[in-house]
Write a protein that holds these residues in place. Structure first.
Motif, PDB file in Angstrom:
ATOM      1  N   ASP A 115     -10.134 -35.588  15.494  1.00 46.20           N
ATOM      2  CA  ASP A 115      -9.664 -36.846  16.082  1.00 46.20           C
ATOM      3  C   ASP A 115      -8.407 -36.611  16.919  1.00 46.20           C
ATOM      4  O   ASP A 115      -7.466 -35.966  16.447  1.00 46.20           O
ATOM      5  CB  ASP A 115      -9.318 -37.855  14.967  1.00 46.20           C
ATOM      6  N   ILE A 117      -5.059 -37.899  17.896  1.00 48.18           N
ATOM      7  CA  ILE A 117      -4.217 -38.909  17.244  1.00 48.18           C
ATOM      8  C   ILE A 117      -2.902 -39.167  17.961  1.00 48.18           C
ATOM      9  O   ILE A 117      -2.143 -40.050  17.561  1.00 48.18           O
ATOM     10  CB  ILE A 117      -3.913 -38.537  15.770  1.00 48.18           C
TER      11      ILE A 117
ATOM     12  N   PHE B  11      -7.793 -41.433  27.044  1.00 45.27           N
ATOM     13  CA  PHE B  11      -7.585 -40.692  25.799  1.00 45.27           C
ATOM     14  C   PHE B  11      -7.506 -41.545  24.542  1.00 45.27           C
ATOM     15  O   PHE B  11      -7.053 -41.069  23.503  1.00 45.27           O
ATOM     16  CB  PHE B  11      -6.324 -39.827  25.926  1.00 45.27           C
ATOM     17  N   ARG B  13      -9.556 -43.389  21.712  1.00 46.65           N
ATOM     18  CA  ARG B  13     -10.862 -43.595  21.065  1.00 46.65           C
ATOM     19  C   ARG B  13     -10.610 -43.840  19.587  1.00 46.65           C
ATOM     20  O   ARG B  13      -9.612 -43.367  19.039  1.00 46.65           O
ATOM     21  CB  ARG B  13     -11.733 -42.334  21.183  1.00 46.65           C
ATOM     22  N   ALA B  15     -10.582 -43.241  15.695  1.00 46.51           N
ATOM     23  CA  ALA B  15     -10.632 -42.037  14.873  1.00 46.51           C
ATOM     24  C   ALA B  15     -11.773 -42.147  13.876  1.00 46.51           C
ATOM     25  O   ALA B  15     -12.171 -43.248  13.487  1.00 46.51           O
ATOM     26  CB  ALA B  15      -9.303 -41.849  14.143  1.00 46.51           C
ATOM     27  N   ARG B  16     -12.305 -41.003  13.485  1.00 48.47           N
ATOM     28  CA  ARG B  16     -13.420 -41.010  12.540  1.00 48.47           C
ATOM     29  C   ARG B  16     -13.036 -40.554  11.147  1.00 48.47           C
ATOM     30  O   ARG B  16     -13.695 -40.869  10.173  1.00 48.47           O
ATOM     31  CB  ARG B  16     -14.554 -40.153  13.090  1.00 48.47           C
ATOM     32  N   HIS B  17     -11.963 -39.751  11.059  1.00 51.33           N
ATOM     33  CA  HIS B  17     -11.555 -39.279   9.731  1.00 51.33           C
ATOM     34  C   HIS B  17     -10.797 -40.377   8.982  1.00 51.33           C
ATOM     35  O   HIS B  17      -9.900 -41.015   9.549  1.00 51.33           O
ATOM     36  CB  HIS B  17     -10.650 -38.052   9.863  1.00 51.33           C
ATOM     37  N   GLU B  19      -8.580 -39.973   6.910  1.00 47.39           N
ATOM     38  CA  GLU B  19      -7.180 -39.576   6.777  1.00 47.39           C
ATOM     39  C   GLU B  19      -6.291 -40.170   7.872  1.00 47.39           C
ATOM     40  O   GLU B  19      -5.070 -40.251   7.721  1.00 47.39           O
ATOM     41  CB  GLU B  19      -7.046 -38.039   6.835  1.00 47.39           C
ATOM     42  N   VAL B  20      -6.904 -40.544   9.004  1.00 47.71           N
ATOM     43  CA  VAL B  20      -6.115 -41.040  10.138  1.00 47.71           C
ATOM     44  C   VAL B  20      -5.792 -42.519   9.921  1.00 47.71           C
ATOM     45  O   VAL B  20      -6.632 -43.393  10.108  1.00 47.71           O
ATOM     46  CB  VAL B  20      -6.867 -40.846  11.473  1.00 47.71           C
ATOM     47  N   GLY B  23      -3.543 -43.811  14.933  1.00 49.98           N
ATOM     48  CA  GLY B  23      -3.766 -42.784  15.951  1.00 49.98           C
ATOM     49  C   GLY B  23      -2.906 -42.984  17.181  1.00 49.98           C
ATOM     50  O   GLY B  23      -1.738 -43.399  17.081  1.00 49.98           O
ATOM     51  N   VAL B  24      -3.479 -42.736  18.353  1.00 52.51           N
ATOM     52  CA  VAL B  24      -2.762 -42.832  19.628  1.00 52.51           C
ATOM     53  C   VAL B  24      -2.121 -44.207  19.799  1.00 52.51           C
ATOM     54  O   VAL B  24      -2.750 -45.222  19.516  1.00 52.51           O
ATOM     55  CB  VAL B  24      -3.748 -42.581  20.787  1.00 52.51           C
ATOM     56  N   ALA B  29       1.743 -40.521  15.031  1.00 54.06           N
ATOM     57  CA  ALA B  29       0.496 -40.788  14.327  1.00 54.06           C
ATOM     58  C   ALA B  29       0.761 -40.684  12.826  1.00 54.06           C
ATOM     59  O   ALA B  29       1.712 -40.034  12.389  1.00 54.06           O
ATOM     60  CB  ALA B  29      -0.567 -39.779  14.749  1.00 54.06           C
ATOM     61  N   LEU B  31      -1.080 -39.739   9.085  1.00 52.79           N
ATOM     62  CA  LEU B  31      -2.208 -39.134   8.373  1.00 52.79           C
ATOM     63  C   LEU B  31      -1.922 -39.208   6.885  1.00 52.79           C
ATOM     64  O   LEU B  31      -0.835 -38.838   6.437  1.00 52.79           O
ATOM     65  CB  LEU B  31      -2.328 -37.641   8.719  1.00 52.79           C
TER      66      LEU B  31
END
Lengths: 323, 323
Positions: A115, A117, B11, B13, B15-17, B19-20, B23-24, B29, B31
């Motif tokens: 990802d 981030i 830039f 999008r 996040a898929r995890h 843990e995030v 994000g941006v 960020a 985690l």
């Protein structure tokens, strides 16, 4: 002064936080936060226009490769990709180039599960710095300092493919047409050995990615582990394309050019059967090329005697020459 | 296209995890690794010669400031500094400059408790990218999206000091001698508000660091929170040096120049007493400058009517002009 001396002289100090398991001097740093089930691997690498890629390089390739070189560092630790940050320095906003850059970046990010981030965008000479984070079970990360005399030395995939691509593009090598696309792809869009790195956990005693060339990078394992190695050049995994160019190139591009992003790793003899067990599940071959020995330094032989390459590997502050 | 549009278009999008956490789009960020007692805050910023500092800048100041701008992002999240990575691009090895750079870097690293854990050194146009990591208790980090109508708007320290230093050095401003050293120090060696950020946890509803100027950075809070704000310019914290230059400069440098690395934050009315309680323990003043309102956008008034600055803030891809 080379870049490794520079880092050692100016930027190496003991860490004070207990969270820092491994600091400056490996493919990635390791941090273990209190209570966390996994250790964090963190690495950063910069690509500069005119140094790491040509001004004419497509945005897609620059985006892909800037991430790939960082993912390769995670692979060399056996880490599982988690997230990354992007610092992008651009001389101007070129939307078409940027769209290509983004597509190359996200193509690899999606393929390995990273990802984006955070980051920074600034105006200046074209450069890309990425910081990548991955996770690995505590105490299991592949490091540079675990090789012992008697261990076998292996490399993944093929060596010297990026060199072939570089020489071909520079007009310094001719290759049969059927080989050209493959070596350029290996130079521009290397596939980081992330699955191989994870499969080597519990098997390899040390590992590194081959970004600066086999001689230089295996040299880092030897120095960190306090051992030497002896390699048989006849065992180097070379492609049919390389074989075709061998009369011109000899062994050196496979030994010292770098940019291959394969893994070099060592395996204790008792774990060689386990290695054979995982090798069958991997996409690339794992090749036994020599042995770790007591002492220091790397010796190369080709069956006829000792061999010395013309130079040791890519180094940003070594003025001795560039390939 | 400005740099924020660029990030949003190319830039951003989801996040898929899992843990995030964030994000941006914030100062850092967030985690959270499985089991970890603390959330990790991660941020990256680049300084480029000729853009962020003069070619004549001493190595000490470049090293100090490159780290300070990253620590300031950790401060804006309320995070506790843990470790950092350094990517250093150098045209050549100048040992004297490098020793100064290292000393400036480690002076601040030691003062705030950051371990250098990795990095990269490459040859190219002088540039420094740092990635800094800090920790913060889960769910407590100061973000940009928590401001609500009725909250008060505060800033730490003094505004416009970096602008005074920049104009003084550029020969575009004269200041009494007793003020000169102080404003140059604020420009070259800003002190990141790391203690203030941590003290604001549980009190501030939103926070950001003022790197691009108060108008632009408070604007990020307003946009992320879906609210507006109304500021009284007579409340802006300005130094005696600024007061001396006010007839020449007016309010704009304090509003739009940036590079001050103070915190701008919002506090719900019911937590203002708690803020007063922590303010007495901090090294810098915390100044009430206006209020969050329903709606969108920022309005400024100076007691005589609405005020509009000449431009909105520093932006790397806005060709409208530079200060």
């Amino acid at each position: 002064m080379d870049e490794f001396d520079l880092i050692e002289e100016f930027f190496t100090r003991p860490a004070r936080h207990a969270e820092v398991v491994l600091g400056v001097g490996d493919d990635a740093a390791l941090l273990t936060l209190a209570g966390a089930a996994n250790t964090l691997a963190v690495t950063t690498d910069t690509l500069i226009e005119g140094v790491h890629f040509l001004p004419s390089a497509p945005g897609f390739d620059v985006g892909y490769k800037a991430l790939a070189v960082n993912v390769s560092d995670l692979a060399a630790m056996g880490a599982c990709p988690l997230a990354f940050l992007l610092s992008l320095t651009l001389p101007a906003v070129d939307r078409r180039w940027l769209a290509g850059f983004r597509d190359g970046l996200f193509a690899l990010a999606d393929a390995v599960g990273l990802d984006l981030i955070g980051g920074d965008t600034v105006r200046g000479p074209l450069a890309v710095t990425i910081t990548a984070l991955g996770t690995v079970a505590p105490g299991t990360a592949l490091r540079r300092d675990g090789a012992r005399p008697g261990d076998r030395v292996y490399v993944s995939g093929l060596l010297g493919e990026a060199a072939l691509g570089f020489f071909l593009r520079a007009g310094r090598l001719s290759l049969p047409p059927e080989f050209q696309e493959s070596v350029l792809a290996r130079l521009d869009r290397p596939w980081p050995r992330i699955h191989e790195g994870q499969a080597l956990i519990g098997i390899a005693s040390a590992a590194i990615d081959i970004s600066d060339g086999l001689v230089a990078d295996l040299g880092h394992i030897l120095k960190a582990s306090g051992v030497g190695a002896r390699l048989d050049l006849r065992r180097l995994p070379l492609s049919d394309a390389y074989d075709a160019a061998f009369p011109t190139l000899g062994y050196d591009p496979a030994l010292v050019f770098g940019d291959d992003y394969e893994l070099c790793f060592t395996v204790p003899p008792e774990r060689v059967p386990a290695l054979a067990g995982v090798a069958s599940r991997l996409m690339c071959g794992l090749h036994y090329i020599g042995d770790i020995v007591a002492g220091a330094g790397l010796t190369l032989h080709d069956g006829q005697g000792a061999y010395t390459p013309a130079r040791a590997g890519y180094n940003h502050f070594d003025d001795a020459g560039s390939l």
